[in-house]
Design an enzyme around this catalytic site. Structure first.
Site, short mmCIF file in Angstrom:
data_model
loop_
_atom_site.label_atom_id
_atom_site.label_comp_id
_atom_site.label_asym_id
_atom_site.label_seq_id
_atom_site.Cartn_x
_atom_site.Cartn_y
_atom_site.Cartn_z
N LEU A 11 -10.07 -9.25 6.84
CA LEU A 11 -9.82 -10.72 6.61
C LEU A 11 -10.21 -11.55 5.76
CD1 LEU A 11 -10.64 -12.97 9.39
CD2 LEU A 11 -12.99 -12.64 7.76
N ASP A 33 -12.11 7.04 1.21
CA ASP A 33 -11.75 6.49 -0.35
C ASP A 33 -12.49 7.65 -1.67
OD1 ASP A 33 -8.67 5.69 0.17
OD2 ASP A 33 -9.43 4.01 -0.89
N GLY A 57 -16.00 -0.95 3.57
CA GLY A 57 -15.53 -0.52 2.25
C GLY A 57 -16.28 -1.16 1.04
O1 F6P Z 1 -9.25 2.62 3.26
C1 F6P Z 1 -8.54 2.69 2.15
C2 F6P Z 1 -7.40 2.46 2.82
O2 F6P Z 1 -7.61 3.82 2.52
C3 F6P Z 1 -6.18 3.03 0.92
O3 F6P Z 1 -6.61 4.57 0.45
C4 F6P Z 1 -5.48 3.08 1.23
O4 F6P Z 1 -4.35 2.52 0.67
C5 F6P Z 1 -5.37 1.60 2.53
O5 F6P Z 1 -6.89 1.77 3.19
C6 F6P Z 1 -4.40 1.60 2.94
O6 F6P Z 1 -4.38 0.82 4.35
P1 F6P Z 1 -3.99 -0.04 6.04
O7 F6P Z 1 -4.56 0.44 6.69
O8 F6P Z 1 -3.53 -1.36 5.19
O9 F6P Z 1 -2.30 -0.09 5.16
#
Ligand code: F6P
Length: 341
Positions: free
Chosen positions: A73, A127, A102
């Protein structure tokens, strides 16, 4: 009591285990009512929620993803939630909110808590970069997926005498690269915390080939950067959630190594495979414990905190403490990893 729960940010294996645990402890243990907001804080703001009873969480322990849906968000909308938090709590009749997420979600949780909402956070991220907790659930699953990938890549790399560059997740913290690289026996590990010199990787790989080892696997975190002047790699722009858009270090590094070594190199981007699917036993247990302790904290009125793993115990730590900085890989952990390749 009536407790609201939501999952926000990127998903992570173990989210459903927390939801199930919260519902079991709250409904069966305390005769509470639990409602789940859909798609994170969006559902809270837009009035999208559903009642969660024991039937609603039956059979979800081992399921990846989140039955509630998740979303990021924009900061402005989060501010809107904080400004209206009294009204929101009244509207839904909730005595407490348990946001699971997170760094971004926990920062939002802190904003709501500072604005007066009774909040108990639960940290999640593959992470493993949240401060004040030894581990987050989802990390063990992601490391398992990446380790298996490295194991598999070694056999095909050896057959074709290739260099494989495996890119794993980790924007600011290289925990997945560090632990999967160690567990999989990668020959080089590149982390966001320590810029790497591509010339060192070239020397190491040439030396391996000269000893008769005709392949190499390099594990690189998506947020790793080359040392200044060692290789061309531009920093990406920032998106509307404050995240850097990476240009793909795995691809860039593989082609740089291929050019410098004169040997075939292949990039493998593991991406969201690391976040999908069933959580490991370790993650299910940690997630279940976090859920149980979050409900107990609500009943004690221990608000403005999040659950955390401290050694083998679950502790409650102030959200303010947890979101001040990210937990990155310390130098001594990098030194240990470097000593084995
Ligand atoms: O949750 C963290 C993470 O896994 C990062 O390591 C990664 O860069 C990001 O999410 C990817 O997010 P999205 O789902 O927005 O592509």
């Amino acid at each position: 009591m009536r407790i609201g729960i939501l999952t926000a940010g990127g998903d992570c294996p173990g989210l459903n285990a927390v939801i199930r645990s919260v519902v079991h402890r709250a409904v069966a243990g305390h005769h509470d009512e639990v409602i789940g907001f859909e798609d994170g804080f969006k559902g809270l703001l837009d009035g999208r929620y559903r009642k969660l009873d024991l039937d609603a969480v039956s059979g979800i322990l081992a399921r990846g993803g989140t039955i509630l849906g998740s979303a990021r968000l924009e900061r402005d909308r989060l501010r809107e939630a904080a400004e209206n938090c009294d009204e929101l709590a009244r509207q839904y009749g909730i005595d407490a909110l348990i946001p699971i997420g997170g760094e971004g979600t926990l920062t939002a949780a802190r904003m709501l808590s500072d604005a007066g909402m009774p909040v108990v956070g639960v940290p999640k991220t593959i992470d493993n970069d949240i401060s004040s907790t030894d581990r987050t659930f989802g990390f063990d699953t992601a490391v398992g997926v990446a380790t298996e990938a490295i194991d598999r890549l070694k056999t095909t790399a050896e057959s074709h005498q290739r260099v494989m560059v495996v890119e794993v997740m980790g924007r600011h913290a290289g925990w997945i690269a560090l632990e999967s690289g160690m567990a999989g026996g990668a020959h080089g590990i590149c982390l966001p915390e320590r810029p790497f010199d591509v010339a060192d990787l070239v020397t190491m790989i040439e030396e391996r080939f000269s000893r008769g080892k005709k392949f190499a696997v390099i594990c690189v975190a998506e947020g790793a950067h080359p040392a200044e002047g060692s290789m061309n790699y531009a920093k990406g722009a920032i998106d509307q959630f404050g995240h850097e858009r990476f240009h793909g270090i795995g691809n860039t590094l593989a082609s740089e190594l291929e050019n410098r070594l004169g040997k075939e190199a292949r990039p493998v981007i593991l991406g969201h495979v690391q976040r999908g699917g069933t959580p490991t036993a370790y993650d299910r247990v940690l997630a279940t414990r976090f859920g149980w302790h979050a409900v107990e904290a609500v009943h004690r009125g221990d608000f403005g905190k999040m659950t955390a793993l401290n050694g083998t115990d679950i502790a409650m730590v102030p959200l303010a403490e947890a979101v001040t900085h990210l937990k990155t890989v310390p130098a001594n952990r990098m030194d240990e990893a470097e000593s084995v390749f």
